[in-house]
Design a protein around this motif. Sequence first.
Motif, PDB file in Angstrom:
ATOM      1  N   GLU A  28       0.839  -1.200   0.000  1.00  7.30           N
ATOM      2  CA  GLU A  28       0.000   0.000   0.000  1.00  7.30           C
ATOM      3  C   GLU A  28       0.871   1.246   0.000  1.00  7.30           C
ATOM      4  OE1 GLU A  28      -3.699  -0.052   2.499  1.00  7.30           O
ATOM      5  OE2 GLU A  28      -2.645  -1.689   3.495  1.00  7.30           O
ATOM      6  N   SER A  29       0.480   2.237  -0.784  1.00  5.34           N
ATOM      7  CA  SER A  29       1.225   3.489  -0.841  1.00  5.34           C
ATOM      8  C   SER A  29       0.919   4.329   0.395  1.00  5.34           C
ATOM      9  CB  SER A  29       0.863   4.277  -2.109  1.00  5.34           C
ATOM     10  OG  SER A  29       1.519   5.530  -2.104  1.00  5.34           O
ATOM     11  N   VAL A  30       1.928   4.547   1.230  1.00  5.19           N
ATOM     12  CA  VAL A  30       1.740   5.302   2.469  1.00  5.19           C
ATOM     13  C   VAL A  30       1.368   6.754   2.183  1.00  5.19           C
ATOM     14  CG1 VAL A  30       2.898   6.145   4.552  1.00  5.19           C
ATOM     15  CG2 VAL A  30       3.282   3.801   3.769  1.00  5.19           C
ATOM     16  N   PHE A  31       1.990   7.355   1.182  1.00  2.76           N
ATOM     17  CA  PHE A  31       1.765   8.773   0.908  1.00  2.76           C
ATOM     18  C   PHE A  31       0.389   9.055   0.308  1.00  2.76           C
ATOM     19  CE2 PHE A  31       6.631   9.210   0.221  1.00  2.76           C
ATOM     20  CZ  PHE A  31       6.821   9.143   1.592  1.00  2.76           C
ATOM     21  N   ASP A  32      -0.257   8.033  -0.257  1.00  4.83           N
ATOM     22  CA  ASP A  32      -1.562   8.235  -0.891  1.00  4.83           C
ATOM     23  C   ASP A  32      -2.742   7.940   0.031  1.00  4.83           C
ATOM     24  OD1 ASP A  32      -0.287   8.922  -3.246  1.00  4.83           O
ATOM     25  OD2 ASP A  32      -0.303   6.870  -4.034  1.00  4.83           O
ATOM     26  N   GLN A  33      -2.462   7.571   1.286  1.00  6.26           N
ATOM     27  CA  GLN A  33      -3.538   7.195   2.196  1.00  6.26           C
ATOM     28  C   GLN A  33      -4.251   8.429   2.744  1.00  6.26           C
ATOM     29  OE1 GLN A  33      -4.463   4.032   2.695  1.00  6.26           O
ATOM     30  NE2 GLN A  33      -2.825   3.359   1.324  1.00  6.26           N
ATOM     31  N   PRO A  34      -5.598   8.451   2.746  1.00  9.56           N
ATOM     32  CA  PRO A  34      -6.326   9.514   3.438  1.00  9.56           C
ATOM     33  C   PRO A  34      -6.145   9.380   4.946  1.00  9.56           C
ATOM     34  CG  PRO A  34      -7.839   7.823   2.661  1.00  9.56           C
ATOM     35  CD  PRO A  34      -6.487   7.470   2.103  1.00  9.56           C
ATOM     36  N   GLU A  46      -7.389   6.100   6.709  1.00  6.19           N
ATOM     37  CA  GLU A  46      -6.598   4.910   6.427  1.00  6.19           C
ATOM     38  C   GLU A  46      -5.200   5.028   7.028  1.00  6.19           C
ATOM     39  OE1 GLU A  46      -7.446   1.943   4.941  1.00  6.19           O
ATOM     40  OE2 GLU A  46      -9.409   2.813   5.338  1.00  6.19           O
ATOM     41  N   MET A  47      -4.660   6.249   7.070  1.00  5.68           N
ATOM     42  CA  MET A  47      -3.345   6.445   7.667  1.00  5.68           C
ATOM     43  C   MET A  47      -3.388   6.150   9.159  1.00  5.68           C
ATOM     44  SD  MET A  47      -0.348   7.045   6.667  1.00  5.68           S
ATOM     45  CE  MET A  47       1.075   6.818   7.718  1.00  5.68           C
ATOM     46  N   ARG A  48      -4.490   6.449   9.783  1.00  7.45           N
ATOM     47  CA  ARG A  48      -4.664   6.129  11.199  1.00  7.45           C
ATOM     48  C   ARG A  48      -4.554   4.613  11.420  1.00  7.45           C
ATOM     49  NH1 ARG A  48      -7.494   8.635  15.559  1.00  7.45           N
ATOM     50  NH2 ARG A  48      -8.373   7.128  17.026  1.00  7.45           N
ATOM     51  N   ARG A  49      -5.126   3.847  10.491  1.00 11.41           N
ATOM     52  CA  ARG A  49      -5.042   2.388  10.575  1.00 11.41           C
ATOM     53  C   ARG A  49      -3.599   1.920  10.405  1.00 11.41           C
ATOM     54  NH1 ARG A  49      -4.576  -1.197   6.631  1.00 11.41           N
ATOM     55  NH2 ARG A  49      -5.079   0.365   5.040  1.00 11.41           N
TER      56      ARG A  49
END
Length: 290
Positions: A90-96, A99-102
């Motif tokens: 998964e692309s870390v920089f593209d996460q909202p 989802e980044m919280r997850r």
Amino acid sequence: MVRAATSPSSTDPAGDLLRVIDLKTHFPIRRGFLQRVVGHVKAVDGVSFHLKKGETLGLVGESGCGKTTVGRTVLRLVPATGGRVLYKGESVFDQPSGEMRRLRREMQIIFQDPAGSLNPRMRVANIVGEPLEVHGIAKGDELRSRVEELLVRCGLWKQAADRYPHEFSGGQRQRIGIARALALQPKLIVCDEPTSALDVSIQSQILNLLKDLQDEFGLSYLFISHDMAVIHHICDRIAVMFDGRIVEEGTRDEIINRPQHPYTRALLSAVPEANPRRERQRIKFEGMRM
């Protein structure tokens, strides 16, 4: 770049927990009354590497080479200028944000300064338990029980939960930081020079604790350090950074025993010799951006 082992780009991406591709982090230089941008500091300038599950990758280099910035950019604590970071594909920089919280539950960090990274106004129970509360995992008696279990596992005692950070030694404070990083049961931990502020005898204890925790929980470490001796002790593979780039990478034995790049040889020559009668020739490296 000198590569003492297989290039990250040629490995099987499906087997990587973390994959960093051409990462760039540039900081603007501002001057004048209007603070106009007149240039950029290229702290990280095209870094690529991979990390597998249960593996420790050492990122080593002198102070100011950009290794800490790499670790913080990977976790999105510092904004990236370019490149990609893939965690489990998964692309870390593209996460909202949701989802980044997850993802943050699985990606944690241990900071260099054990005193500065702990809030002096909070008790240890609140420091270690805060991630569990924020993510809604535990509260009340269950929260307290988990905190005490984490403290004991990291070499402290249950009653430590009721104390403040200033009541502990440097090594004990770092154990608190490790317990906090473990609270959410992460898969990846960025270790940002976790032993550099500690005495040598305490360093070995913390390193052994990290290795034991890795074996127990299947953790993967991105271990950042300027100390080749520490890197040699704990890492499976080593990436050598100079001036914002990786100049050499390979397995631990390849880098330590058969270094190819002049900068790597200079770092190894600076490691203190255990035998005071044996003289080691120091190698000076005056390099430029490649």
